[in-house]
Scaffold this active site. Structure first.
Site, PDB file in Angstrom:
ATOM      1  N   ASN A   1      56.191  -3.377  64.520  1.00 18.38           N
ATOM      2  CA  ASN A   1      55.879  -3.741  63.136  1.00 18.38           C
ATOM      3  C   ASN A   1      55.451  -5.201  63.052  1.00 18.38           C
ATOM      4  O   ASN A   1      55.971  -6.068  63.761  1.00 18.38           O
ATOM      5  CB  ASN A   1      57.050  -3.430  62.186  1.00 18.38           C
ATOM      6  CG  ASN A   1      58.382  -3.971  62.625  1.00 18.38           C
ATOM      7  OD1 ASN A   1      58.632  -4.149  63.815  1.00 18.38           O
ATOM      8  ND2 ASN A   1      59.254  -4.240  61.673  1.00 18.38           N
TER       9      ASN A   1
ATOM     10  N   CYS B   1      53.783   6.410  57.430  1.00 18.17           N
ATOM     11  CA  CYS B   1      53.527   6.736  58.838  1.00 18.17           C
ATOM     12  C   CYS B   1      53.441   8.241  59.038  1.00 18.17           C
ATOM     13  O   CYS B   1      52.607   8.731  59.821  1.00 18.17           O
ATOM     14  CB  CYS B   1      54.614   6.132  59.734  1.00 18.17           C
ATOM     15  SG  CYS B   1      54.488   4.332  59.822  1.00 18.17           S
TER      16      CYS B   1
ATOM     17  N   GLU C   1      54.843  -7.915  60.052  1.00 14.94           N
ATOM     18  CA  GLU C   1      55.049  -8.132  58.620  1.00 14.94           C
ATOM     19  C   GLU C   1      54.156  -9.239  58.069  1.00 14.94           C
ATOM     20  O   GLU C   1      53.723 -10.137  58.798  1.00 14.94           O
ATOM     21  CB  GLU C   1      56.526  -8.459  58.372  1.00 14.94           C
ATOM     22  CG  GLU C   1      57.422  -7.289  58.761  1.00 14.94           C
ATOM     23  CD  GLU C   1      58.890  -7.527  58.471  1.00 14.94           C
ATOM     24  OE1 GLU C   1      59.292  -8.689  58.252  1.00 14.94           O
ATOM     25  OE2 GLU C   1      59.636  -6.525  58.474  1.00 14.94           O
TER      26      GLU C   1
ATOM     27  N   CYS D   1      58.757   6.233  58.245  1.00 14.94           N
ATOM     28  CA  CYS D   1      58.546   6.130  56.800  1.00 14.94           C
ATOM     29  C   CYS D   1      57.465   7.112  56.353  1.00 14.94           C
ATOM     30  O   CYS D   1      56.711   7.659  57.167  1.00 14.94           O
ATOM     31  CB  CYS D   1      58.175   4.700  56.409  1.00 14.94           C
ATOM     32  SG  CYS D   1      56.425   4.300  56.626  1.00 14.94           S
TER      33      CYS D   1
ATOM     34  N   GLU E   1      54.678   2.518  64.095  1.00 16.16           N
ATOM     35  CA  GLU E   1      54.055   3.811  64.419  1.00 16.16           C
ATOM     36  C   GLU E   1      52.575   3.817  64.091  1.00 16.16           C
ATOM     37  O   GLU E   1      51.746   4.306  64.854  1.00 16.16           O
ATOM     38  CB  GLU E   1      54.732   4.946  63.626  1.00 16.16           C
ATOM     39  CG  GLU E   1      56.208   5.117  63.883  1.00 16.16           C
ATOM     40  CD  GLU E   1      57.050   4.372  62.863  1.00 16.16           C
ATOM     41  OE1 GLU E   1      56.807   3.167  62.648  1.00 16.16           O
ATOM     42  OE2 GLU E   1      57.961   4.985  62.295  1.00 16.16           O
TER      43      GLU E   1
ATOM     44  N   CYS F   1      53.542  -0.919  59.945  1.00 12.37           N
ATOM     45  CA  CYS F   1      54.645  -0.298  60.674  1.00 12.37           C
ATOM     46  C   CYS F   1      54.259  -0.087  62.144  1.00 12.37           C
ATOM     47  O   CYS F   1      53.078   0.047  62.482  1.00 12.37           O
ATOM     48  CB  CYS F   1      54.984   1.066  60.084  1.00 12.37           C
ATOM     49  SG  CYS F   1      55.809   1.002  58.503  1.00 12.37           S
TER      50      CYS F   1
END
Ligand code: THU
Length: 143
Positions: A44, A91, A46, A88, A57, A55
């Protein structure tokens, strides 16, 4: 879990070290296996504008697609969650779009693991087939 699954999870664990998560301080690692046999990783990343956060993935999946993988067979995700981490919703959508037949391996740092297919994680998902069906109807059928 097979030896291959363990190797993919190990790659995700390693990728987690490269997370850029200064705001949540919650690093996540992911690894994607393509039909070619190549593994692509992501973590990830940010943003100070929180909603722009990427993210792990999705980063790994997009990396694989960008490198020319046409079929994703496995996706692994590792995070320091209580149980095995569920990806999430965003994803899951991208998995449904680009890796609908993939196996998803989920693991935390204390040995909890879970395996599911993309379709199990995204029941009744909206996908490319819905748009294709709509466009076919629109072109051929009456308004
Ligand atoms: N995160 C992921 O990388 N993957 C998920 O499936 C869930 C959440 C990241 C986004 C954010 O950087 C941090 O975890 C906390 O939400």
């Amino acid at each position: 879990m097979t030896a291959g699954d363990d190797a993919l999870l190990a790659a995700a664990l390693e990728a987690r070290k490269h997370a850029r998560a200064p705001y949540s301080e919650f690093p996540v690692g992911a690894a994607v296996l393509g039909k070619s046999g190549r593994i692509y990783t992501g973590s990830n990343v940010e943003s100070s504008s929180y909603g722009l956060t990427l993210c792990a993935e999705r980063l790994a999946l997009c990396f694989a697609l960008h490198q020319g993988e046409t079929e994703i067979t496995h996706i692994a995700v590792v995070a320091d969650t209580e149980g095995a981490p569920g990806p999430c919703g965003a994803c899951r959508q991208i998995m449904f779009d680009y890796a609908p037949d993939s196996v998803v391996l989920m693991a935390n740092l204390r040995g909890d693991q879970r395996v599911a297919t993309t379709r199990e994680l995204m029941p009744w998902g909206f996908g490319p087939g819905d748009l294709a069906a709509y466009n076919t109807r629109r072109q051929k059928g009456p308004k």
